[in-house]
Each structure stands twice: as C-alpha cells, then as structure tokens.
Design a protein around this motif. Sequence first.
Motif, short mmCIF file in Angstrom:
data_model
loop_
_atom_site.label_atom_id
_atom_site.label_comp_id
_atom_site.label_asym_id
_atom_site.label_seq_id
_atom_site.Cartn_x
_atom_site.Cartn_y
_atom_site.Cartn_z
N SER A 152 0.84 -1.19 0.00
CA SER A 152 0.00 0.00 0.00
C SER A 152 0.88 1.24 0.00
CB SER A 152 -0.93 0.02 1.22
OG SER A 152 -1.89 -1.00 1.16
N LEU A 153 0.55 2.18 -0.89
CA LEU A 153 1.28 3.43 -1.01
C LEU A 153 0.36 4.58 -0.62
CD1 LEU A 153 3.01 2.78 -4.45
CD2 LEU A 153 4.01 2.48 -2.17
N LEU A 154 0.84 5.46 0.23
CA LEU A 154 0.07 6.63 0.65
C LEU A 154 0.46 7.80 -0.26
CD1 LEU A 154 -1.86 7.81 2.84
CD2 LEU A 154 0.19 8.50 4.09
N ILE A 155 -0.42 8.16 -1.17
CA ILE A 155 -0.13 9.20 -2.15
C ILE A 155 -0.46 10.57 -1.54
CG2 ILE A 155 -0.39 9.91 -4.53
CD1 ILE A 155 0.47 6.97 -4.14
N ALA A 180 -3.83 5.86 8.50
CA ALA A 180 -3.62 5.53 7.09
C ALA A 180 -2.17 5.10 6.86
CB ALA A 180 -3.97 6.72 6.20
N ALA A 181 -1.24 5.86 7.43
CA ALA A 181 0.19 5.57 7.23
C ALA A 181 0.58 4.22 7.81
CB ALA A 181 1.03 6.68 7.86
N ALA A 182 -0.08 3.81 8.90
CA ALA A 182 0.27 2.55 9.55
C ALA A 182 0.01 1.34 8.65
CB ALA A 182 -0.52 2.41 10.85
N ALA A 199 5.99 16.05 7.73
CA ALA A 199 6.22 16.12 9.17
C ALA A 199 5.11 15.42 9.95
CB ALA A 199 6.34 17.57 9.62
N GLN A 200 3.97 15.17 9.29
CA GLN A 200 2.86 14.50 9.97
C GLN A 200 2.91 12.98 9.83
OE1 GLN A 200 -1.05 16.47 9.33
NE2 GLN A 200 0.08 17.98 8.11
N LEU A 201 3.87 12.48 9.05
CA LEU A 201 4.01 11.03 8.88
C LEU A 201 4.77 10.44 10.06
CD1 LEU A 201 4.99 10.87 5.10
CD2 LEU A 201 2.72 10.56 6.11
N ARG A 206 9.14 5.45 4.99
CA ARG A 206 9.81 5.61 3.71
C ARG A 206 9.02 6.55 2.81
NH1 ARG A 206 11.73 0.42 0.01
NH2 ARG A 206 12.93 1.59 -1.56
N VAL A 207 9.71 7.51 2.20
CA VAL A 207 9.07 8.49 1.33
C VAL A 207 9.71 8.46 -0.04
CG1 VAL A 207 8.52 10.92 0.96
CG2 VAL A 207 8.47 9.98 3.28
N LEU A 208 8.90 8.23 -1.07
CA LEU A 208 9.34 8.32 -2.46
C LEU A 208 8.86 9.64 -3.02
CD1 LEU A 208 9.26 5.23 -1.72
CD2 LEU A 208 8.81 4.81 -4.13
#
Length: 328
Positions: A152-155, A180-182, A199-201, A206-208
């Motif tokens: 799952s990718l959080l866009i 959602a991020a979890a 900053a809210q993650l 990991r951020v792409l």
Amino acid sequence: MRAPAFWAGGGGVMPLLLAPFSALYAQATARRMARPGWQAPVPVICCGNATAGGAGKTTVALDIGRRLADRGVAAHFLLRGYGGTTKGPLRVDPATHDSTLVGDEALLLADVRPTWVSADRAAGAKAAIEGNARAIVMDDGLQNPGLAKDLSLLIIDGGFGFGNGQIIPAGPLREPVAAAAARCQAAVLIGEDETGALAQLPPGMRVLRAKLAAGPEAAMLRGQPVFAFCGIANPRKFFATLQESGAVLAGREAFGDHYQYDAGEIQDLLAQADAARALLVTTKKDFVRIPAQFRSRVTVVTVTLQWEESAEIESLLDPLAQRVPIPA
C-alpha cells in the motif's frame, strides 16, 4: 463535487461545529477497517491516500501498471469507478462504456491495461483473476477492507498535503494520517511539500518523491495561447503544468471534480477560447466527460509521473513480482 474552502485550512468556525460528526466518521472508519479482507492468490498493490479527492492516485497506478507490464506481469487495474453508476464487477470496455457508467478514471486506466470496476473490491479481484490477472493494481481503496493488500502506497499531493488536518466533514481526511500511514509501506509525495505534510508522517516512514510533467503533446503548445479548463480535485496543478511547459495561459476555468459537461457549457468554453484566439485545452480525464460531438475541437494535454529515484519504486515491486503465479 467541489471541496469546501475551509478544508484547505485557514481556521474558521465550521471545523469546530462539524467536529462531533468528524468523530463519528472516524469511529465508523476504524470499525470498518478492523475487519479482515479476502487474501488474493496474486499480489495486490493499492495506490491510496488519506484525503478525499485527488492526490495523484490514478497517475501512480498507471505508472505501476506499466512497470509490471514491462516485467511481463499481466497486471489488471481495479477501482470503485467513482462518478459511474455501475456497481460491477464489470470489465471496462472504452469502446462501449462511458464515464457515466464506469467513471472517468476507469476509462484512463483501461487505455493501458485491463480494468475492472467493482464496489465490492474482493468480488472485483476475483473477476480479474478469472480474467487471467496475475497482479492487481488498485486505484484508491486504502479505506476499503474487503481486499487484503500486499503493498500500500500513501499518495500525497504536495500542494494540498492533508488540508486542515481534520476528518470529514470538518476537513478532507478520511481517517487520521497516522492510521492511514500505519497500513502503508511507503508514502509517495508528488510535487514539493508546500504544507509540511511529511512532518505528519510516522518517524522513519519511507518516502518516495515524484513530480508531474506535461506529456509529449505539450511541446506543440509552447508559446501558443491556450484557454484551459478542467474538473479535477486540484485544477491549479493542471494550469501550472501548462505554464511550466511553455504554453501561454490566455484564460482558465475550473469545475468541480468529476464534473459532467453538457453541450452548452462546452460551446461557451469554445466561444471564450475563440475570443481569446486560443486553443481550448483540457486533461485526458476531462476529455472523456465531454459530449462526443465536441471532442475534435478540444486539445488534450496528458501528464506523466517522473520519479526522483525510479529505483525506489522498482525495489518495492521486486518482491511482489517474484510472487506472481506462473500460468498453468
């Protein structure tokens, strides 16, 4: 639908008044997400987000579908078909289906790979697998528990971020960002982080990074006056992309997301473009919602996704591609 202005931030009394309803919405989402989903025998990849409205999910899904195809993986797209009337499962046929039946995103996806519309995502996945899908790429569905996801990718739209940070209806969030991020293995930031969303993650997530760029047809518009219109979640992104590609923006008009155009509105837009001696241009997503008799007079400008480091998305796909079942 056009999102309320206060969803973008800036305070005001409305978020406070709506906060009790937001609490109920968040509780209902949490209860729903606690239910286990059906585990498909093929890899399932979800391109989702934490907010209502567009963040670039379809663009990312298209990119992943192409990457899997380049690996020889028969990937099918799966989505709810927002804006369409069918509940599915239905395999989209662009030659016979229109946006009123299957929604506009489904038609864009079906131009690239086999695409299924289904409100019941598990039923849609089963239909796709029966149709020889060896991997499933979901456009949206992060808050739908019916189908278990392998990746799952959080866009995140860098220009909008998470809006005012409040839950629907007080804000644009479908659930708290942390929740959602979890459930995601990585976030995908499209554009610059203008609102401090990263900053809210959760720490260490990991951020792409990626950006949108105009498609090849935009080269023909360099230096040309254009009158641009669109009905997408963030019209500002489309207008900015045109300007960055060198087009001269002689006029613009924004409509609500997934807006269904009628003949009178397109005639009015054509008249404004003619008065400005400009080409009438729009997105491919909007183009499929224009009455067919006017499409020859409207220029489509597509967008592509450019990864800062394409090796990062490939590394997330590597273990899934290795699990693709071999046809009997």
